[in-house]
Design a protein around this motif. Structure first.
Motif, PDB file in Angstrom:
ATOM      1  N   ASN A 103      43.154  46.753  38.319  1.00 24.27           N
ATOM      2  CA  ASN A 103      43.707  47.369  36.914  1.00 24.27           C
ATOM      3  C   ASN A 103      44.597  48.114  37.101  1.00 24.27           C
ATOM      4  O   ASN A 103      45.295  48.394  36.224  1.00 24.27           O
ATOM      5  N   LYS A 104      44.804  48.489  38.472  1.00 19.44           N
ATOM      6  CA  LYS A 104      46.335  49.341  38.582  1.00 19.44           C
ATOM      7  C   LYS A 104      47.842  48.076  38.058  1.00 19.44           C
ATOM      8  O   LYS A 104      48.110  48.616  37.731  1.00 19.44           O
ATOM      9  N   LEU A 105      47.308  47.053  39.427  1.00 23.41           N
ATOM     10  CA  LEU A 105      48.389  45.593  39.171  1.00 23.41           C
ATOM     11  C   LEU A 105      48.747  45.832  37.764  1.00 23.41           C
ATOM     12  O   LEU A 105      49.835  45.829  37.285  1.00 23.41           O
ATOM     13  N   TYR A 106      48.394  45.285  36.853  1.00 27.09           N
ATOM     14  CA  TYR A 106      48.359  44.940  35.877  1.00 27.09           C
ATOM     15  C   TYR A 106      47.869  46.221  34.259  1.00 27.09           C
ATOM     16  O   TYR A 106      48.641  45.734  33.677  1.00 27.09           O
ATOM     17  N   GLY A 107      48.347  47.668  34.755  1.00 30.05           N
ATOM     18  CA  GLY A 107      47.876  48.506  33.896  1.00 30.05           C
ATOM     19  C   GLY A 107      46.755  48.692  33.273  1.00 30.05           C
ATOM     20  O   GLY A 107      46.737  48.222  31.796  1.00 30.05           O
ATOM     21  N   GLN A 113      32.804  41.863  33.865  1.00 27.87           N
ATOM     22  CA  GLN A 113      32.913  40.812  33.465  1.00 27.87           C
ATOM     23  C   GLN A 113      34.102  40.901  32.747  1.00 27.87           C
ATOM     24  O   GLN A 113      34.693  39.077  33.128  1.00 27.87           O
ATOM     25  N   GLU A 114      34.914  41.263  32.346  1.00 29.36           N
ATOM     26  CA  GLU A 114      36.274  41.296  31.696  1.00 29.36           C
ATOM     27  C   GLU A 114      36.974  40.763  33.279  1.00 29.36           C
ATOM     28  O   GLU A 114      37.399  39.837  32.769  1.00 29.36           O
ATOM     29  N   LEU A 115      37.181  40.865  34.160  1.00 26.25           N
ATOM     30  CA  LEU A 115      37.648  40.718  35.593  1.00 26.25           C
ATOM     31  C   LEU A 115      36.904  39.385  35.626  1.00 26.25           C
ATOM     32  O   LEU A 115      38.150  38.038  35.966  1.00 26.25           O
ATOM     33  N   ALA A 116      36.471  39.218  35.979  1.00 29.56           N
ATOM     34  CA  ALA A 116      35.588  37.127  35.524  1.00 29.56           C
ATOM     35  C   ALA A 116      36.254  36.678  34.407  1.00 29.56           C
ATOM     36  O   ALA A 116      36.235  35.645  34.611  1.00 29.56           O
ATOM     37  N   ASP A 117      36.400  36.910  33.694  1.00 34.43           N
ATOM     38  CA  ASP A 117      37.157  35.711  32.421  1.00 34.43           C
ATOM     39  C   ASP A 117      38.433  35.872  32.562  1.00 34.43           C
ATOM     40  O   ASP A 117      39.061  34.822  33.027  1.00 34.43           O
ATOM     41  N   LEU A 144      49.304  36.478  41.312  1.00 34.90           N
ATOM     42  CA  LEU A 144      48.423  36.941  42.851  1.00 34.90           C
ATOM     43  C   LEU A 144      48.163  36.182  43.648  1.00 34.90           C
ATOM     44  O   LEU A 144      49.157  36.823  44.632  1.00 34.90           O
ATOM     45  N   TYR A 145      48.223  35.495  43.432  1.00 37.95           N
ATOM     46  CA  TYR A 145      49.146  34.355  44.864  1.00 37.95           C
ATOM     47  C   TYR A 145      50.051  34.306  45.164  1.00 37.95           C
ATOM     48  O   TYR A 145      50.822  34.547  46.466  1.00 37.95           O
ATOM     49  N   ASN A 146      51.143  34.565  45.008  1.00 36.64           N
ATOM     50  CA  ASN A 146      53.195  34.641  44.768  1.00 36.64           C
ATOM     51  C   ASN A 146      53.086  36.283  45.137  1.00 36.64           C
ATOM     52  O   ASN A 146      53.734  36.146  46.112  1.00 36.64           O
ATOM     53  N   LYS A 147      52.173  36.920  44.946  1.00 44.15           N
ATOM     54  CA  LYS A 147      52.468  38.297  45.053  1.00 44.15           C
ATOM     55  C   LYS A 147      51.967  38.624  46.462  1.00 44.15           C
ATOM     56  O   LYS A 147      52.730  39.649  47.033  1.00 44.15           O
ATOM     57  N   PHE A 148      50.622  38.239  46.866  1.00 40.81           N
ATOM     58  CA  PHE A 148      50.024  39.112  48.197  1.00 40.81           C
ATOM     59  C   PHE A 148      49.735  38.200  49.216  1.00 40.81           C
ATOM     60  O   PHE A 148      49.480  38.234  50.501  1.00 40.81           O
TER      61      PHE A 148
END
Ligand code: FAD
Ligand code: UDP
Length: 364
Positions: A103-107, A113-117, A144-148
């Protein structure tokens, strides 16, 4: 004349020394090349009086009641649940990746449930997960792989994630809730007075003699014993006869600051910037109150003390040769992170040592 010689006074060596002395009533000599006990879990008070971990942050976590019950004979505990932040483009984000991170990263304002989707939309689908790159992209996708993960992993190992076993990056879970804790284990605790105090108690039995600043090579042939327990590098024991097993090292740069706290949590990861991977501030972990604080930067290195086995197929194959050679030795037992060439946490080393004691040493 000793019944056992134990090489290495870390978790593996100290657990076995205690079991042999207290449960079998036999005599043990334990040696270590270093000038202290505790192996890589050693902690000490530095010049400023701050309790620091000499070889990187050591946080105790386990699901094993057996391991906690065993160590509780030597220490009381302090409740501590470890949290890590990653600094990305100047902002701090919780690691493991969770609902707060996304939520913070992408605003966004997703729920679980929405995150699982969301993960399901961005992740790549593989038939089989074969390496660390797939382990991450298969759960959270490329961005996310590239960022973290991608650059942190290269800095840490000098290998890209596709060159490492899936188990390396899979140490870090992916969450859909707001749980900011680094570990999910049932027991997350720190020895109340530090690790070294705990190790002193483990070695306090009169049947145990300790020799520091002493390598196995120096005493071999001079000291008589019936059985050897070896917790150092297995390739070194066999004089590298099948070739060198690769290990990864670290350099720790310590700094004391005239301020109570330096950063908001014990560990801040720097996945993409600088040559160090993380900055550690021990006081968050130990709970010590002090007007100053000591921090250290961790710089991964190819040469130096062997801190990490490097989990990848060709290294496992080479280790298997040493393991086969070890199986032919009736009077030597190999146990521990270096001797078993396993990326073990502390609790796994204690569990391995207790198992070796029950299955092999107590039968001798
Ligand atoms: P070691 O602690 O390596 O002890 C082996 C000892 O043998 C050493 O003291 C060495 O000097 C001695 N030795 C080797 N060869 C010889 C020889 N020939 N002669 C004499 N002595 C010899 N685990 C966790 O659970 N939580 C954490 O947060 C955590 N953080 C870590 C952070 C870092 C940076 C590192 C490197 C490891 C971390 N670990 C952590 C893992 C933990 O350190 C190990 O699981 C544990 O300390 C291994 O215990 P051991 O007895 O197998 O080996
Ligand atoms: N890792 C990463 N980014 C992070 C944290 C971890 O890429 O922010 C990867 C990296 O390859 C690392 C591995 O996950 O070596 C395991 O991380 P862990 O924190 O368990 O490493 P350790 O504490 O054992 O050094």
């Amino acid at each position: 004349m000793f019944d056992f010689l134990i090489v290495g006074a870390g978790f593996a060596g100290c657990t076995l020394a205690d079991c042999i002395a207290t449960k079998l009533g036999r005599k043990v000599l334990i040696i270590d090349t270093r000038n202290h006990i505790g192996g890589n879990a050693y902690d000490y008070y530095d010049n400023a009086g701050v309790l620091v971990h000499r070889y990187g942050a050591h946080i105790f976590h386990t699901n094993s009641k057996k391991v906690i019950d065993y160590l509780s004979r030597f220490t009381q505990w302090r409740v501590y649940q470890h949290e890590v932040l990653a600094k990305l483009d100047g902002d701090l984000y919780p690691i493991p990746i969770n609902l707060n991170t996304i939520n913070k990263l992408y605003g966004l304002n997703l729920n679980s449930q929405e995150l699982a989707d969301f993960y399901d939309r961005v992740r790549e689908k593989y038939d089989r997960i074969e390496n660390s790159e797939q382990a991450v992209i298969g759960k959270v996708g490329k961005d996310l792989y590239n960022k973290f993960f991608k650059n942190y992993t290269y800095k840490q190992w000098e290998l890209w994630p596709h060159e490492l076993d899936a188990s390396v990056c899979a140490r870090i879970p992916v969450r859909t809730n707001k749980d900011n804790r680094y570990f999910g284990d049932k027991y997350q605790l720190m020895p109340l007075h530090g690790y070294t105090k705990m190790f002193e108690k483990m070695l306090s039995h009169p049947n145990i003699k300790l020799m520091l600043n002493t390598s196995f090579e120096e005493v071999q042939g001079w000291i008589k014993f019936d059985h050897l327990i070896y917790t150092g590098q297995i390739d070194r024991f066999f004089d590298y006869q099948f070739g060198k097993l690769p290990y990864r090292s670290l350099r720790f740069e310590f700094e004391t600051h005239d301020t109570e706290y330096f950063q908001p949590v014990a560990v801040v990861n720097y996945p993409n910037d600088y040559d160090f991977t993380r900055i550690v501030e021990s006081k968050h972990i130990t709970g010590q109150k002090h007007s100053k604080t000591t921090i250290y930067h961790e710089y991964p290195e190819a040469e130096g003390d062997p801190y990490y086995p490097i989990p990848r197929p060709e290294n496992r194959e080479l280790f298997q040769k040493y393991k086969n050679a070890a199986a032919n030795l009736q009077t030597v037992t190999f146990v521990g992170r270096l001797a078993q060439y396993q990326y073990y946490n502390m609790d796994q080393v204690v569990a391995a040592a207790l198992t070796v004691f029950e299955d092999r040493i107590s039968q001798l």
